[in-house]
Design an enzyme around this catalytic site. Structure first.
Site, PDB file in Angstrom:
ATOM      1  CE1 TYR A  83      12.482  -2.597  10.871  1.00  0.00           C
ATOM      2  CE2 TYR A  83      14.731  -1.773  10.883  1.00  0.00           C
ATOM      3  CZ  TYR A  83      13.618  -2.194  10.185  1.00  0.00           C
ATOM      4  OH  TYR A  83      13.636  -2.212   8.815  1.00  0.00           O
ATOM      5  CB  SER A 122      -0.928   0.023   1.224  1.00  0.00           C
ATOM      6  OG  SER A 122      -0.181   0.091   2.428  1.00  0.00           O
ATOM      7  CB  SER A 126      16.680  -8.286   6.018  1.00  0.00           C
ATOM      8  OG  SER A 126      17.289  -8.147   7.278  1.00  0.00           O
ATOM      9  CE  LYS A 172      12.893  -5.583   8.807  1.00  0.00           C
ATOM     10  NZ  LYS A 172      12.015  -6.149   7.762  1.00  0.00           N
TER      11      LYS A 172
END
Length: 289
Positions: free
Chosen positions: A155, A11, A141, A159
């Site tokens: 975060y 989106s 990633s 990852k």
């Protein structure tokens, strides 16, 4: 015959650019978007107009990567008419703030999108790909998947987890003619830095005092960098690299960096030495030979 590609998180940002880039290159693209009839109805309308104006094949499909039923339903729907050749696991969020101040609930929300989301999508796609003995997963990633950055602890953890999951899976599905690889972008100008999820434990934030302001300072640094509109931070670079990886005829690399990599190439080169040695030793076991 051009391949069919599914792009999650299409989106906005890298996902949207990738969907358009691949469609323009002649692929049949399914843009996975949540809230196609509500919050993102305008995006769907814009994509339909883009497809019409450019005479390309791109279709929005409802998918929420945090919902297993939604993921399975979307992939089964696509497979009824199109065999999915490539999946781009792009959907993600980027929490920025003091690591301790993220509650376990905060942390789980991040993992649900960044780690469990790709896992759901791959688990739903793999049975079809294994039967066909072909397929490609490109998981988005980050530099933050190889190095730890203050205020990006949650975060980075997500990852790092995605990197491990993807690489282990890569070796397991290789005998089926399927690849699972990673792309590691540096900082690129997307709306991830506009209003990233903040930590919700106000008590911890208060106890850290001025250090809690690090979130705003580091975000300001990135926003200032992107405002300069340097070519190296253009998110289109990532979409272009994804196209390049899909069209690659030779064996694809396990990891590919894009943009400023902060020494990640060197880390990848050094880790490859140990990884390749381990895989050579284990191959007779996991390959069934």
């Amino acid at each position: 015959m051009k391949k069919t590609v599914l792009v999650t998180g299409a989106s906005r940002g890298i996902g949207l650019l990738t969907a358009k880039t691949l469609a323009k290159a002649g692929f049949q693209v399914f843009a996975a978007i949540r809230g196609t009839e509500e919050r993102n109805a305008a995006v769907v309308e814009s994509l339909n107009e883009y497809a019409k104006q450019n005479n390309v094949q791109i279709s929005a499909i409802e998918m929420d990567v945090t919902n297993e039923v939604s993921v399975n339903k979307a992939i089964e729907k696509i497979e009824q008419t199109n065999a999915i050749d490539v999946v781009i696991n792009n959907a993600g969020i980027m929490p920025v703030g003091l690591t301790e101040a993220y509650t376990i609930d905060d942390y789980q929300k991040c993992m649900d999108v960044n780690v469990y989301g790709p896992a759901r999508t791959m688990r739903a796609s793999l049975p079809f790909m294994r039967k066909r003995k072909s397929g490609l997963f490109i998981n988005i990633s980050s530099n933050a998947g190889r190095i730890a950055i203050p205020y990006f602890g949650v975060y980075c953890a997500s990852k790092f987890a995605l990197e491990a999951y993807t690489e282990a899976l890569h070796y397991e599905v290789e005998p089926f003619g399927i690849e699972a690889i990673l792309i590691e972008p540096g900082g690129h100008g997307t709306d991830l830095v506009s209003n990233p999820p903040a930590p919700s434990d106000d008590k911890v934030l208060t106890e850290y005092g001025d250090l809690a302001q690090g979130r705003d300072k580091i975000l300001g640094m990135f926003q200032g960098m992107f405002a300069q509109q340097d070519a190296s931070t253009d998110a289109q670079n990532v979409a272009n690299k994804i196209l390049e990886l899909i069209e690659m005829k030779k064996q694809r690399p396990m990891r590919t960096t894009v943009g400023h990599n902060m020494g990640i190439d060197k880390i990848n080169q050094e880790s490859d030495i140990a990884q390749i040695g381990l895989i050579d030793m284990l191959k007779p076991v996991y390959s069934g030979k």
